[in-house]
Design a protein around this motif. Structure first.
Motif, PDB file in Angstrom:
ATOM      1  N   ALA A   1       0.839  -1.211   0.000  1.00  0.00           N
ATOM      2  CA  ALA A   1       0.000   0.000   0.000  1.00  0.00           C
ATOM      3  C   ALA A   1       0.868   1.253   0.000  1.00  0.00           C
ATOM      4  O   ALA A   1       0.558   2.250  -0.660  1.00  0.00           O
ATOM      5  N   ARG A   2       1.957   1.214   0.715  1.00  0.00           N
ATOM      6  CA  ARG A   2       2.873   2.349   0.781  1.00  0.00           C
ATOM      7  C   ARG A   2       3.482   2.627  -0.591  1.00  0.00           C
ATOM      8  O   ARG A   2       3.610   3.783  -1.003  1.00  0.00           O
ATOM      9  N   ALA A   3       3.855   1.564  -1.294  1.00  0.00           N
ATOM     10  CA  ALA A   3       4.430   1.731  -2.634  1.00  0.00           C
ATOM     11  C   ALA A   3       3.367   2.225  -3.620  1.00  0.00           C
ATOM     12  O   ALA A   3       3.652   3.051  -4.500  1.00  0.00           O
ATOM     13  N   ILE A   4       2.144   1.715  -3.476  1.00  0.00           N
ATOM     14  CA  ILE A   4       1.047   2.169  -4.349  1.00  0.00           C
ATOM     15  C   ILE A   4       0.803   3.658  -4.148  1.00  0.00           C
ATOM     16  O   ILE A   4       0.611   4.421  -5.100  1.00  0.00           O
ATOM     17  N   LEU A   5       0.831   4.088  -2.894  1.00  0.00           N
ATOM     18  CA  LEU A   5       0.591   5.499  -2.575  1.00  0.00           C
ATOM     19  C   LEU A   5       1.699   6.391  -3.155  1.00  0.00           C
ATOM     20  O   LEU A   5       1.431   7.495  -3.620  1.00  0.00           O
ATOM     21  N   LYS A   6       2.926   5.908  -3.147  1.00  0.00           N
ATOM     22  CA  LYS A   6       4.042   6.702  -3.679  1.00  0.00           C
ATOM     23  C   LYS A   6       3.910   6.908  -5.182  1.00  0.00           C
ATOM     24  O   LYS A   6       4.282   7.957  -5.711  1.00  0.00           O
ATOM     25  N   SER A   7       3.409   5.881  -5.883  1.00  0.00           N
ATOM     26  CA  SER A   7       3.185   5.949  -7.332  1.00  0.00           C
ATOM     27  C   SER A   7       4.447   6.412  -8.078  1.00  0.00           C
ATOM     28  O   SER A   7       4.434   7.415  -8.788  1.00  0.00           O
ATOM     29  N   PRO A   8       5.555   5.663  -7.968  1.00  0.00           N
ATOM     30  CA  PRO A   8       6.820   6.081  -8.575  1.00  0.00           C
ATOM     31  C   PRO A   8       6.932   5.660 -10.040  1.00  0.00           C
ATOM     32  O   PRO A   8       6.115   4.877 -10.542  1.00  0.00           O
ATOM     33  N   ALA A   9       7.957   6.155 -10.698  1.00  0.00           N
ATOM     34  CA  ALA A   9       8.197   5.793 -12.100  1.00  0.00           C
ATOM     35  C   ALA A   9       8.814   4.405 -12.207  1.00  0.00           C
ATOM     36  O   ALA A   9       8.634   3.708 -13.205  1.00  0.00           O
ATOM     37  N   ILE A  10       9.567   3.999 -11.187  1.00  0.00           N
ATOM     38  CA  ILE A  10      10.266   2.704 -11.189  1.00  0.00           C
ATOM     39  C   ILE A  10       9.845   1.935  -9.950  1.00  0.00           C
ATOM     40  O   ILE A  10       9.790   2.493  -8.846  1.00  0.00           O
ATOM     41  N   LEU A  11       9.578   0.653 -10.115  1.00  0.00           N
ATOM     42  CA  LEU A  11       9.175  -0.192  -8.992  1.00  0.00           C
ATOM     43  C   LEU A  11      10.163  -1.342  -8.809  1.00  0.00           C
ATOM     44  O   LEU A  11      10.661  -1.909  -9.796  1.00  0.00           O
ATOM     45  N   ILE A  12      10.430  -1.669  -7.538  1.00  0.00           N
ATOM     46  CA  ILE A  12      11.243  -2.845  -7.212  1.00  0.00           C
ATOM     47  C   ILE A  12      10.428  -3.717  -6.263  1.00  0.00           C
ATOM     48  O   ILE A  12      10.023  -3.261  -5.195  1.00  0.00           O
ATOM     49  N   PHE A  13      10.179  -4.953  -6.664  1.00  0.00           N
ATOM     50  CA  PHE A  13       9.504  -5.917  -5.799  1.00  0.00           C
ATOM     51  C   PHE A  13      10.533  -6.983  -5.417  1.00  0.00           C
ATOM     52  O   PHE A  13      10.977  -7.758  -6.252  1.00  0.00           O
ATOM     53  N   ASP A  14      10.903  -7.011  -4.131  1.00  0.00           N
ATOM     54  CA  ASP A  14      11.878  -7.996  -3.655  1.00  0.00           C
ATOM     55  C   ASP A  14      11.120  -9.062  -2.865  1.00  0.00           C
ATOM     56  O   ASP A  14      10.865  -8.913  -1.675  1.00  0.00           O
ATOM     57  N   GLU A  15      10.730 -10.127  -3.552  1.00  0.00           N
ATOM     58  CA  GLU A  15       9.912 -11.183  -2.940  1.00  0.00           C
ATOM     59  C   GLU A  15       8.690 -10.552  -2.278  1.00  0.00           C
ATOM     60  O   GLU A  15       8.374 -10.810  -1.111  1.00  0.00           O
ATOM     61  N   ALA A  16       7.964  -9.719  -3.029  1.00  0.00           N
ATOM     62  CA  ALA A  16       6.905  -8.873  -2.455  1.00  0.00           C
ATOM     63  C   ALA A  16       5.730  -9.668  -1.929  1.00  0.00           C
ATOM     64  O   ALA A  16       4.944  -9.153  -1.130  1.00  0.00           O
ATOM     65  N   THR A  17       5.545 -10.911  -2.350  1.00  0.00           N
ATOM     66  CA  THR A  17       4.388 -11.691  -1.885  1.00  0.00           C
ATOM     67  C   THR A  17       4.818 -12.931  -1.095  1.00  0.00           C
ATOM     68  O   THR A  17       4.028 -13.847  -0.900  1.00  0.00           O
TER      69      THR A  17
END
Length: 586
Positions: free
Chosen positions: A487-503
C-alpha cells in the motif's frame, strides 16, 4: 575536537552572545557579593567584640550582610536561567546533527553498527558536550575571579605569607589533580566501553526475543549478560578506587593549607597583630578559596570524563558517508524510467565478487524479473539501483543519466520498493502507509489500502487506521506487514518499482489477489522483480537468470523453458515441490 566541530560550537555560541554576556555579568556580580560577605562579617564581629560600643552597631551592616548573601544566590540563579537556553540549544543542535549524520551514512556503516551500543554513546556524548560548555563559563572563570579577588584583599590588608600559602596550596592541588585524573581516565574509558557492550548485548537479546524462546536459551543469555556486567563492575570498582585516592589527596592538600593559614592567623591574634574579626575573615577567605579550588578539581575530573564521553560522538561525526548526498549534486530528471546496467560488477570483499560484468536493460513500462539460487546477486541489483552501494565496476543509467553523478536522494525518490522483510515504524497503520507520500490525504491512504487488499482488515480493527503496530510492526502478521508495504508503494506511485519477494509472506489466495494488483500497478511503469518463487513471475516481459554473479540466461518464461537450461531446471524442481506439498497423504 576537529575544526568543523569547534566551528559548530562557535556558531551556536555566537547566536546567543548577548545572553552569554548577560550571564557573565550576573556571574561577576554574584562573585563580588560572595567575596564581600566576609568583609562585612569582620566588621560586625569587631563591633561585637567591644561591648561598650554595641549601642553604636550600625544596623546597615547586619542588613547588608543578609542582602549580600541573598544577592550572591540571586545572581547565580539568574546566570543559570540565562545560560540554560544556550546549553539546551547546543545539546539539541548536536543531537539533530548526529541524527541527520546517521541517516546520511551508508548501508555499509549500518550493516556493522550495534544500535544498543550506539545510543548510549550518543547520549553520553551530548551530555558531555553540555557539561563542557558550562565548565569554562560557570566554574573556571568564576573560580579564577574569586581566587583573584581573595588574593588581592589578602595582599593589601594582611601579611604576604597568607597569599603565599594560598598560591602554594593552589599549585600543589593542581599538580596532584592533573596527575591522578590522567590515570583515572583509563578506567573511565574502560567503563564506557564495557557499558556500551552491555547495552549492545541487551538490545540484541531483546530484538531476538523469539529466537531465544524457540531454543529455550534464556539462561544462556542471562549468563552472557552477567559476564559482561561482572567486567563492568570490576572496571567500576577500579574507577572508584582511583577516585578515592584523588579525593583523599585533594582533601589532604586543602587541609594542610587551611591549617597553615589558621596557625599563622592564630599566632598574629596572640601577638595582637590582628583582631578576632580579622581571624574570622582570614578563615572565611581560606575556606572560600578552598571551595572553588575543590570545585576546580571536581570540574577538571568531570571535564575529562565528559571529554571521554564525547570522544565517541565526535568519532561518529567524523565518519564519512560512502555516497554523500550533497546539495551541489544534480538531481535525477525522471522520464519514462529507462534503466540500464552497463557491465556492472560489485563486491564487498575483492576475494568474494557478488556481481561480474552484468549488463541488462529494463525499458520504460516493461517488467523484468531476476531469479536464481541464493547468493547469485539478485538483491544486490536492487541495492545498487537504489544507490545504497556503488558499483565497483561499470555504471547504472536511469533515463540516460549515470546515477553515480546524481543526488542519491533524488534517485530514491523516483523508485518505489516493496521489500521481502517489511520493517514498520512504531506508530499507527495510517502513519506507516502515508510514509510512502508525505502529506497524503486520508482518502488517498484508504484507496492505496484497498488496492493492496488490506482495507477490510484495517476497518475491522477497533482503532482502524489509528491502530498501533508496535516496534518493527510486531503486532501484525508477516502478510499484513507486507500488504502495508505494498500500500505504501502504491501510494508513492513512482516511475520505477522494485519488488523484492513482495508476496513471500502471503497465503495463496492473498498472493493471487495481490499479484493482480501488482500487475496493474506495474502497467506503464519500469518494474524490477526479485523472485524466488518462479510461479509469481511467469507474466514478466523478460526473465534474467543469475548464477554466481553472472547472467546465465535471459528471455521470456516460455523461451527459457524451451531451452531446457538452468531456469527450466529450477522450474521443474519447484513444480515437483508443489506437487509433493499438495499430494494427499496415504
Amino acid at each position: 575536537m576537529n575544526k568543523k566541530i569547534a566551528a559548530d560550537i562557535r556558531h551556536v555560541l555566537s547566536m546567543y552572545r548577548w545572553r552569554i554576556l548577560a550571564a557573565l555579568l550576573c556571574l561577576v556580580t554574584a562573585k563580588v557579593a560572595t567575596v564581600a560577605v566576609p568583609l562585612v562579617l569582620k566588621r560586625i564581629i569587631d563591633a561585637l567584640s567591644h561591648p561598650d560600643q554595641l549601642s553604636r552597631l550600625p544596623l546597615y551592616l547586619l542588613a547588608g550582610y543578609a542582602l549580600l548573601r541573598f544577592l550572591s544566590t540571586l545572581f547565580n540563579e539568574l546566570r543559570d536561567l540565562l545560560f540554560v537556553r544556550v546549553t539546551l540549544r547546543t545539546v539539541a543542535t548536536y543531537a539533530e546533527k548526529t541524527f541527520a549524520h546517521l541517516h546520511a551514512l551508508g548501508a555499509a556503516f549500518h550493516a556493522k553498527r550495534q544500535i544498543g551500543g550506539l545510543l548510549p554513546d550518543i547520549d553520553r556524548g551530548t551530555s558531555g558536550i553540555a557539561f563542557l560548555l558550562g565548565v569554562g563559563l560557570f566554574t573556571i572563570v568564576p573560580t579564577l575571579i574569586e581566587i583573584g579577588l581573595v588574593l588581592a584583599i589578602m595582599l593589601t590588608r594582611y601579611s604576604a605569607w597568607y597569599a603565599a600559602i594560598i598560591v602554594l596550596m593552589f599549585v600543589a592541588y593542581t599538580v596532584f589533580t592533573l596527575l591522578f585524573t590522567a590515570r583515572r581516565v583509563l578506567y573511565q574509558r574502560r567503563v564506557n566501553k564495557l557499558d556500551s557492550g552491555a547495552k549492545s548485548q541487551l538490545a540484541d537479546s531483546l530484538i531476538n526475543y523469539d529466537t531465544i524462546k524457540f531454543f529455550a536459551n534464556e539462561a544462556l543469555e542471562t549468563a552472557r549478560f552477567r559476564t559482561l556486567m561482572q567486567g563492568w563492575t570490576e572496571a567500576g570498582m577500579g574507577n572508584q578506587r582511583a577516585l578515592f585516592t584523588l579525593h583523599v589527596g585533594q582533601s589532604l592538600v586543602i587541609g594542610a593549607g587551611v591549617a597553615a593559614i589558621m596557625l599563622l592567623a592564630g599566632d598574629e591574634v596572640w601577638r595582637g597583630g590582628i583582631s578576632v574579626g580579622d581571624l574570622v575573615l582570614v578563615n572565611a577567605y581560606a575556606l572560600q578559596v578552598c571551595l572553588p579550588l575543590n570545585a576546580l578539581g571536581f570540574v577538571y575530573r568531570e571535564a575529562r570524563d565528559a571529554w571521554v564521553n564525547a570522544e565517541r560522538l565526535f568519532q561518529l561525526l567524523r565518519e564519512q558517508p560512502d555516497l554523500p548526498d550533497s546539495p551541489s549534486l544534480p538531481r535525477l530528471q525522471a522520464g519514462g524510467g529507462d534503466v540500464v546496467f552497463e557491465h556492472v560488477s560489485f563486491h564487498y570483499d575483492p576475494a568474494r565478487p557478488i556481481l561480474r560484468d552484468v549488463s541488462l536493460r529494463i525499458a520504460p513500462g516493461r517488467t523484468v524479473a531476476v531469479v536464481g539460487r541464493s547468493g547469485s546477486g539478485k538483491s544486490t541489483l536492487a541495492r545498487l539501483l537504489l544507490r545504497l552501494y556503488a558499483p565497483t565496476g561499470g555504471r547504472i543509467l536511469i533515463d540516460g543519466q549515470d546515477i553515480a553523478q546524481l543526488s542519491p536522494g533524488s534517485v530514491r525518490e523516483a523508485i518505489g520498493v516493496v521489500p521481502q522483510e517489511t520493517a514498520l515504524f512504531n506508530d499507527t497503520i495510517g502513519y506507516n502507509i502515508a510514509y510512502g507520500r508525505v502529506g497524503s490525504t486520508f482518502e488517498q491512504i484508504v484507496a492505496a489500502s484497498k488496492a493492496a487488499h488490506i482495507h477490510e482488515l484495517i476497518a475491522a480493527l477497533p482503532d482502524q487506521y489509528d491502530t498501533a503496530v508496535g516496534e518493527r510492526g510486531v503486532k501484525l502478521s508477516g502478510g499484513e506487514k507486507q500488504r502495508i508495504a505494498i500500500a505504501r508503494a502504491i501510494l508513492k506511485s513512482p516511475a520505477i518499482l522494485i519488488f523484492d519477494e513482495a508476496t513471500s509472506a502471503l497465503d495463496s489466495d492473498s498472493e493471487h489477489a495481490i499479484e493482480q494488483e501488482l500487475d496493474r500497478l506495474s502497467r506503464n511503469r519500469t518494474t524490477l522483480i526479485i523472485a524466488h518463487r518462479l510461479s509469481t513471475i511467469v507474466r514478466a516481459h523478460e526473465i534474467i537468470v543469475m548464477d554466481r554473479g553472472r547472467i546465465a540466461e535471459q528471455g521470456s518464461h516460455k523461451e527459457l523453458l524451451r531451452r531446457g537450461g538452468l531456469y527450466a531446471h529450477l522450474w521443474l524442481l519447484q513444480q515437483r515441490d508443489a506437487e509433493t506439498l499438495h499430494r494427499p497423504s496415504s
